[in-house]
Write a protein that holds these residues in place. Sequence first.
Motif, mmCIF file in Angstrom:
data_model
loop_
_atom_site.group_PDB
_atom_site.id
_atom_site.type_symbol
_atom_site.label_atom_id
_atom_site.label_comp_id
_atom_site.label_asym_id
_atom_site.label_seq_id
_atom_site.Cartn_x
_atom_site.Cartn_y
_atom_site.Cartn_z
ATOM 1 N N VAL A 104 -3.865 12.995 -1.836
ATOM 2 C CA VAL A 104 -3.363 12.654 -3.165
ATOM 3 C C VAL A 104 -3.066 11.156 -3.231
ATOM 4 N N CYS A 105 -2.656 10.714 -4.410
ATOM 5 C CA CYS A 105 -2.338 9.290 -4.612
ATOM 6 C C CYS A 105 -1.411 9.155 -5.812
ATOM 7 N N ALA A 106 -0.795 7.996 -5.939
ATOM 8 C CA ALA A 106 0.086 7.691 -7.073
ATOM 9 C C ALA A 106 -0.062 6.221 -7.421
ATOM 10 N N VAL A 107 -0.110 5.941 -8.710
ATOM 11 C CA VAL A 107 -0.119 4.552 -9.185
ATOM 12 C C VAL A 107 1.325 4.189 -9.535
ATOM 13 N N CYS A 108 1.828 3.124 -8.903
ATOM 14 C CA CYS A 108 3.245 2.752 -9.029
ATOM 15 C C CYS A 108 3.363 1.346 -9.600
ATOM 16 N N ARG A 109 4.471 1.120 -10.273
ATOM 17 C CA ARG A 109 4.728 -0.192 -10.882
ATOM 18 C C ARG A 109 6.130 -0.668 -10.528
ATOM 19 N N VAL A 110 6.217 -1.941 -10.135
ATOM 20 C CA VAL A 110 7.511 -2.589 -9.907
ATOM 21 C C VAL A 110 7.710 -3.616 -11.009
ATOM 22 N N ARG A 111 8.908 -3.690 -11.549
ATOM 23 C CA ARG A 111 9.164 -4.554 -12.713
ATOM 24 C C ARG A 111 9.462 -6.005 -12.333
ATOM 25 N N THR A 112 10.131 -6.218 -11.216
ATOM 26 C CA THR A 112 10.681 -7.552 -10.935
ATOM 27 C C THR A 112 9.889 -8.343 -9.909
ATOM 28 N N ARG A 113 8.788 -7.786 -9.390
ATOM 29 C CA ARG A 113 7.996 -8.501 -8.385
ATOM 30 C C ARG A 113 6.547 -8.522 -8.854
ATOM 31 N N GLY A 114 5.983 -9.712 -8.944
ATOM 32 C CA GLY A 114 4.686 -9.862 -9.589
ATOM 33 C C GLY A 114 3.487 -9.919 -8.675
ATOM 34 N N SER A 115 3.683 -9.889 -7.356
ATOM 35 C CA SER A 115 2.544 -9.991 -6.440
ATOM 36 C C SER A 115 2.564 -8.807 -5.477
ATOM 37 N N VAL A 116 1.338 -8.303 -5.159
ATOM 38 C CA VAL A 116 1.162 -7.169 -4.236
ATOM 39 C C VAL A 116 0.268 -7.609 -3.087
ATOM 40 N N LEU A 117 0.631 -7.196 -1.875
ATOM 41 C CA LEU A 117 -0.147 -7.554 -0.689
ATOM 42 C C LEU A 117 -0.238 -6.343 0.230
ATOM 43 N N MET A 118 -1.472 -6.019 0.666
ATOM 44 C CA MET A 118 -1.655 -5.003 1.701
ATOM 45 C C MET A 118 -1.845 -5.729 3.025
ATOM 46 N N VAL A 119 -0.973 -5.464 3.984
ATOM 47 C CA VAL A 119 -1.024 -6.128 5.287
ATOM 48 C C VAL A 119 -1.680 -5.179 6.282
ATOM 49 N N PRO A 120 -2.887 -5.480 6.785
ATOM 50 C CA PRO A 120 -3.510 -4.616 7.789
ATOM 51 C C PRO A 120 -2.984 -4.930 9.192
ATOM 52 N N ALA A 121 -2.998 -3.920 10.030
ATOM 53 C CA ALA A 121 -2.642 -4.045 11.450
ATOM 54 C C ALA A 121 -1.156 -4.300 11.683
ATOM 55 N N ARG A 122 -0.339 -4.175 10.657
ATOM 56 C CA ARG A 122 1.118 -4.261 10.812
ATOM 57 C C ARG A 122 1.750 -3.281 9.822
ATOM 58 N N ASN A 123 2.890 -2.722 10.218
ATOM 59 C CA ASN A 123 3.593 -1.815 9.306
ATOM 60 C C ASN A 123 4.868 -2.437 8.763
ATOM 61 N N ASP A 124 4.904 -3.779 8.746
ATOM 62 C CA ASP A 124 6.021 -4.490 8.128
ATOM 63 C C ASP A 124 5.470 -5.632 7.290
ATOM 64 N N CYS A 125 6.367 -6.311 6.561
ATOM 65 C CA CYS A 125 5.957 -7.376 5.640
ATOM 66 C C CYS A 125 6.048 -8.739 6.315
ATOM 67 N N PRO A 126 5.423 -9.778 5.732
ATOM 68 C CA PRO A 126 5.392 -11.090 6.386
ATOM 69 C C PRO A 126 6.759 -11.706 6.614
ATOM 70 N N SER A 127 7.731 -11.464 5.714
ATOM 71 C CA SER A 127 9.065 -12.045 5.855
ATOM 72 C C SER A 127 10.052 -11.192 5.066
ATOM 73 N N ASP A 128 11.335 -11.547 5.201
ATOM 74 C CA ASP A 128 12.383 -10.811 4.495
ATOM 75 C C ASP A 128 12.331 -11.017 2.987
ATOM 76 N N GLU A 129 11.594 -12.037 2.541
ATOM 77 C CA GLU A 129 11.484 -12.263 1.104
ATOM 78 C C GLU A 129 10.659 -11.175 0.422
ATOM 79 N N TRP A 130 9.804 -10.510 1.191
ATOM 80 C CA TRP A 130 8.948 -9.454 0.651
ATOM 81 C C TRP A 130 9.670 -8.110 0.700
ATOM 82 N N THR A 131 9.284 -7.204 -0.205
ATOM 83 C CA THR A 131 9.796 -5.832 -0.218
ATOM 84 C C THR A 131 8.686 -4.887 0.229
#
Length: 352
Positions: free
Chosen positions: A256-283
């Motif tokens: 299955v899948c879901a299309v999701c929207r965040v109101r306050t953050r305007g950029s999306v990034l898929m990070v391959p080969a890691r299960n965390d974000c580049p820095s604490d600034e990212w959610t």
Amino acid sequence: MIPEESAVQKGYNITSLGRFAIAFIILCQIVCLVTIPWLIYSAVDQQNEITTLKVIIKELTLKVQTGEENSHLVKRRQATSSDNSLDTPNVPIVQGPPGPAGPPGRDGRDGLQGPIGPPGQPGENGTPGIPGTPGMNGNCGHNDSDEDDDADRDEEDGSSNIPHDNVNGTAGSVYVRWGRKDCPDSAELVYKGFIGGGHYTHSGSGANYQCLPETPVYDAPVSGDQSSVGRGLMYGAEYQIRDFPQWSSVHDHTPVCAVCRVRTRGSVLMVPARNDCPSDEWTREYYGYLMTERYEHRNSEFICVDRNPQTLPGTSTDLNGALLYHVEGRCGSMPCGPYQDFYELTCAVCTI
């Protein structure tokens, strides 16, 4: 006859005279010790008094001489003025030239505040600000006839728009949560569905996966199989993970899948080969495993599938179609050490 003094009597007299002489000498020394300093002190004191008198006499003499000179000057000025008054009557006294300027005086005390002045002229316009972020595109308009046709069709088949929750607004970003039919707490659900794509044996159709809504809306479809005359084909996807123990229960099921929207953050990034974000600034919206087609099949895209996958009920039949396999790294072409052979690669979807 006067008797002669005995030897003893003579010796006694001599001793008495010696003692008297010694006492006299000591007395004289005492007198000298007392008298001489007194005489010296008296002489010094008299000398100081004489010096003081000389100074006083000198000062008096100067005062007397100065007084006499001043009196002579006064008499001479009086005589001169009297002579001038007799010789040149009614002659005005001529004023001399101004003397040099004196030093500046001290600053005066601060005065009281004056009344408020009239308003000044308006200032010039400031520099224009930076343009804001462009808004999202609005929905396409319809002709009156189209709107009537859409309304009639909705009444006939009971269809409606794709279900969504509170998606009004223009800011934010949208992403697909592959493998789940819900969104994280930080996002709102636009719609949910299941994963579809081209058949793994076909060289045509699309190479990317799609999040298909649960209820499609058709517009004037042509019945019958038209693939022979030219169509792209869409299939449901299946998990191919029988050798992955953590997910063995979902093998051959449709993800299955879901299309999701965040109101306050305007950029999306898929990070391959890691299960965390580049820095604490990212959610981090979600994380899981990188998946795609089998390496021997046709090419497709890499997607990030949630590590806690869900499936579409009633889809355990092995029908094949668009397939999803885990992705292993191969060191050599990639740096060995950080990347390990045969390890399944992770992933994370982040927003900022």
